[in-house]
Design a protein around this motif. Structure first.
Motif, PDB file in Angstrom:
ATOM      1  N   HIS A  45     -49.134   0.010  -1.960  1.00  0.00           N
ATOM      2  CA  HIS A  45     -48.378  -1.957  -2.250  1.00  0.00           C
ATOM      3  C   HIS A  45     -49.672  -2.226  -1.278  1.00  0.00           C
ATOM      4  N   HIS A 195     -52.145  -1.449  -8.039  1.00  0.00           N
ATOM      5  CA  HIS A 195     -50.515  -1.069  -7.317  1.00  0.00           C
ATOM      6  C   HIS A 195     -50.107  -1.482  -8.616  1.00  0.00           C
ATOM      7  N   ASP A 196     -50.623  -1.685  -9.723  1.00  0.00           N
ATOM      8  CA  ASP A 196     -50.138  -1.460 -11.005  1.00  0.00           C
ATOM      9  C   ASP A 196     -49.118  -0.093 -11.407  1.00  0.00           C
ATOM     10  N   ILE A 197     -48.335  -0.318 -11.823  1.00  0.00           N
ATOM     11  CA  ILE A 197     -47.801   1.498 -11.265  1.00  0.00           C
ATOM     12  C   ILE A 197     -47.645   1.958 -13.126  1.00  0.00           C
ATOM     13  N   SER A 198     -47.542   0.571 -13.714  1.00  0.00           N
ATOM     14  CA  SER A 198     -47.059   1.383 -15.337  1.00  0.00           C
ATOM     15  C   SER A 198     -49.286   0.922 -15.956  1.00  0.00           C
ATOM     16  N   VAL A 209     -49.814   8.843  -4.470  1.00  0.00           N
ATOM     17  CA  VAL A 209     -48.972   7.486  -4.866  1.00  0.00           C
ATOM     18  C   VAL A 209     -49.297   7.252  -2.729  1.00  0.00           C
ATOM     19  N   LYS A 211     -49.229   5.783   1.225  1.00  0.00           N
ATOM     20  CA  LYS A 211     -48.168   4.868   1.980  1.00  0.00           C
ATOM     21  C   LYS A 211     -48.537   5.133   3.405  1.00  0.00           C
ATOM     22  N   GLU A 231     -41.830   4.880 -13.462  1.00  0.00           N
ATOM     23  CA  GLU A 231     -42.156   4.024 -12.558  1.00  0.00           C
ATOM     24  C   GLU A 231     -41.144   3.531 -10.924  1.00  0.00           C
ATOM     25  N   ASP A 232     -39.335   4.252 -11.427  1.00  0.00           N
ATOM     26  CA  ASP A 232     -39.152   4.035 -10.734  1.00  0.00           C
ATOM     27  C   ASP A 232     -38.655   5.223  -9.372  1.00  0.00           C
ATOM     28  N   LYS A 235     -42.308   4.052  -7.795  1.00  0.00           N
ATOM     29  CA  LYS A 235     -41.755   2.498  -6.580  1.00  0.00           C
ATOM     30  C   LYS A 235     -40.681   3.603  -5.639  1.00  0.00           C
ATOM     31  N   MET A 238     -43.347   4.463  -2.681  1.00  0.00           N
ATOM     32  CA  MET A 238     -43.647   3.445  -2.459  1.00  0.00           C
ATOM     33  C   MET A 238     -42.939   3.064  -1.181  1.00  0.00           C
ATOM     34  N   ASP A 239     -41.714   2.713  -1.164  1.00  0.00           N
ATOM     35  CA  ASP A 239     -40.208   1.791  -0.818  1.00  0.00           C
ATOM     36  C   ASP A 239     -39.517   2.453   0.315  1.00  0.00           C
TER      37      ASP A 239
END
Lengths: 242, 260
Positions: A45, A195-198, A209, A211, A231-232, A235, A238-239
């Motif tokens: 992020h 910041h674009d995972i794809s 990744v 963080k 991607e998930d 993500k 990251m989250d």
């Protein structure tokens, strides 16, 4: 086949900034290696420290702790910024010439340098615009010129800081494809911040990744190629709560 | 806002000058103001034509241009190295800041009595007034250009591993160049404005002299010619410099920066 020799070795790299008097740890004890000829993406992020990490490797920031070792000693990476950052008072060709001044591995011959400039511009599809001024180029062309500068500047190690983030979706997609072709041709050791995972998954062999200033995930293509939705997964890292 | 087509824009731009000339003509024709104080536009035009035909106006103009060229050359010779020195050596800045700030605050006209005492009533004191008037616009513009190199270019220079000379050649000089040109343009316009003061010092020629001499001789029509000459030549000089300088910096539109 990627060679195992590390081009970059980071050991316990840390950097803290002060923001409104408060310390903010941008990079927190990062240790990693980038192998020769690898394409690594660094995702995270905004504010997670990825650009600071890249700037530490580029030598634009000094670490508070830890070390950056680049092999061979004395080599330095070529940097592609978020904006094209072409010197506006030089034509595209002269921008590339200026960047070549420290390619000590090249023979001093002017002809060889000019050949390298032409090759780099051809790789990014700008051979016909070498006499153009930066302000005469579109955003995508200017970013390509910045990429060409990095290509001829380096003998094999590139850092890219979200180079396509300011471009429109169509140009970005086209440049991603071109970037892949370029890397397949040059096999430069590449660290690509995004910041674009794809974008990271499309371009790279390895995704780091980031963080809260740390490397929270490290995936190789063979690991994510078996996943239903990498991607998930990324993500999720990251989250995830700190 | 939608841009008007050329004839429309020209008509609007010309409206105020045309109205002013008509008012001037009316004021003179109907003697709203005494004709001695306000000669008619026609009389001023006739006087201008006479002065041009006799060669007096071109001669005065030539002398004034030479004075400006001489004074401005000295300004460049002083302002260029000083701005680089102050940019490069903070100690020099500390040393010179107070005297320079003081000099900047002194109007060149206020220094005329001293300049006459020091340099006499010849060309030197006139040149000194021109130098005083034009030095600070050039010096401050160039210093501003040198001090305000965008951080992104400094960062690029570091990433390209430029040494000091390469930084000066590829980043510092070209980055400061447009500001330097703007300084020259400003400086020349200040010279032009200071000319009147310079030519008040026992001059026997020059447009400033023409104005003062005409006033003393009660030739207000010639005073008007002198004032118009200063205004028109000032505009032409400014436009010419802007066009020339714009051609020297293809990466930047200096005209765009000065539009109002």
């Amino acid at each position: 086949m990627v060679s195992a020799a590390p081009v970059v070795t980071l050991k316990h790299l840390s950097k803290t900034f002060r923001q409104k008097g408060e310390p903010v740890q941008a990079v927190n004890s990062v240790t990693l290696k980038l192998n020769e000829g690898s394409f690594t993406a660094l995702v995270g992020h905004s504010g997670c420290g990825k650009t600071t990490l890249l700037r530490l490797i580029a030598g634009l920031e000094s670490p508070d702790e830890g070390s950056v070792d680049i092999h061979p000693a004395g080599a330095f990476p070529a940097l592609v910024f978020q904006d094209p950052r072409l010197l506006p008072w030089l034509t595209v060709q002269k921008n590339l010439r200026a960047a070549l001044r420290h390619r000590h591995d090249l023979a001093a011959s002017k002809a060889e340098r000019e050949r390298l400039i032409d090759e780099s511009l051809t790789l990014v599809g700008l051979e016909s615009r070498k006499k153009a001024w930066p302000h005469e180029l579109s955003g995508g062309m200017a970013q390509r010129a910045g990429l060409a500068r990095a290509l001829c500047q380096t003998s094999g190690f590139m850092l890219l800081d979200e180079p396509f983030s300011a471009l429109d979706a169509i140009t970005r997609e086209r440049l991603q494809k071109e970037m892949k072709i370029i890397w397949n041709t040059t096999k430069s050791t590449t660290l690509f911040v995004t910041h674009d995972i794809s974008e990271a998954l499309y371009l790279s062999q390895r995704v780091l990744v980031m963080k809260d200033g740390r490397i929270a995930g490290d995936l190789h293509r063979k690991e994510w190629s078996g996943m239903a939705s990498p991607e998930d997964y990324i993500k999720g890292i990251m989250d995830s709560p700190a | 806002m939608k841009r008007l087509p050329y004839p429309g824009r020209f008509a609007i731009a010309a409206a105020v000058p045309v109205i002013l000339v008509l008012l001037w003509h009316a004021a003179s024709a109907f003697e709203w103001v005494h004709p001695y104080l306000l000669p008619s536009p026609l009389k001023v035009a006739r006087t201008a034509a006479d002065l041009i035909q006799s060669g007096a106006l071109p001669r005065h103009l030539g002398v004034s241009f030479l004075r400006i060229a001489g004074g401005f050359s000295i300004t460049l010779l002083a302002a260029l190295p000083l701005s680089f020195l102050i940019h490069a050596l903070p100690g020099v800045k500390l040393l010179l800041k107070a005297p320079l700030e003081f000099l900047r605050s002194v109007p060149p006209l206020a220094a005329i009595p001293l300049l006459i005492l020091w340099f006499g009533i010849g060309e030197a004191s006139k040149t000194a007034v021109i130098v005083m008037a034009s030095f600070f616009p050039v010096f401050l513009s160039l210093l501003g250009g040198l001090n305000n190199v965008d951080e992104k270019w400094r960062e690029l220079a570091r990433s390209l591993r430029f040494n000091h000379m390469e930084y000066i050649r590829f980043v510092l000089f070209p980055s400061a160049f447009p500001a330097f040109l703007t300084g020259i343009q400003l400086g020349v316009s200040y010279c032009w404005r200071a000319l009147m003061g310079a030519e008040m010092i026992a001059a026997a020629s020059g447009v400033g002299y023409l104005i003062l001499d005409s006033q003393e001789m009660g030739r207000i029509d010639r005073v008007f010619v002198g004032i118009f000459t200063l205004g028109v030549c000032g505009i032409i000089l400014d436009r010419l410099l802007l066009k020339l300088f714009n051609a020297l910096v293809p990466w930047k539109d200096l005209e765009e920066d000065q539009k109002w």
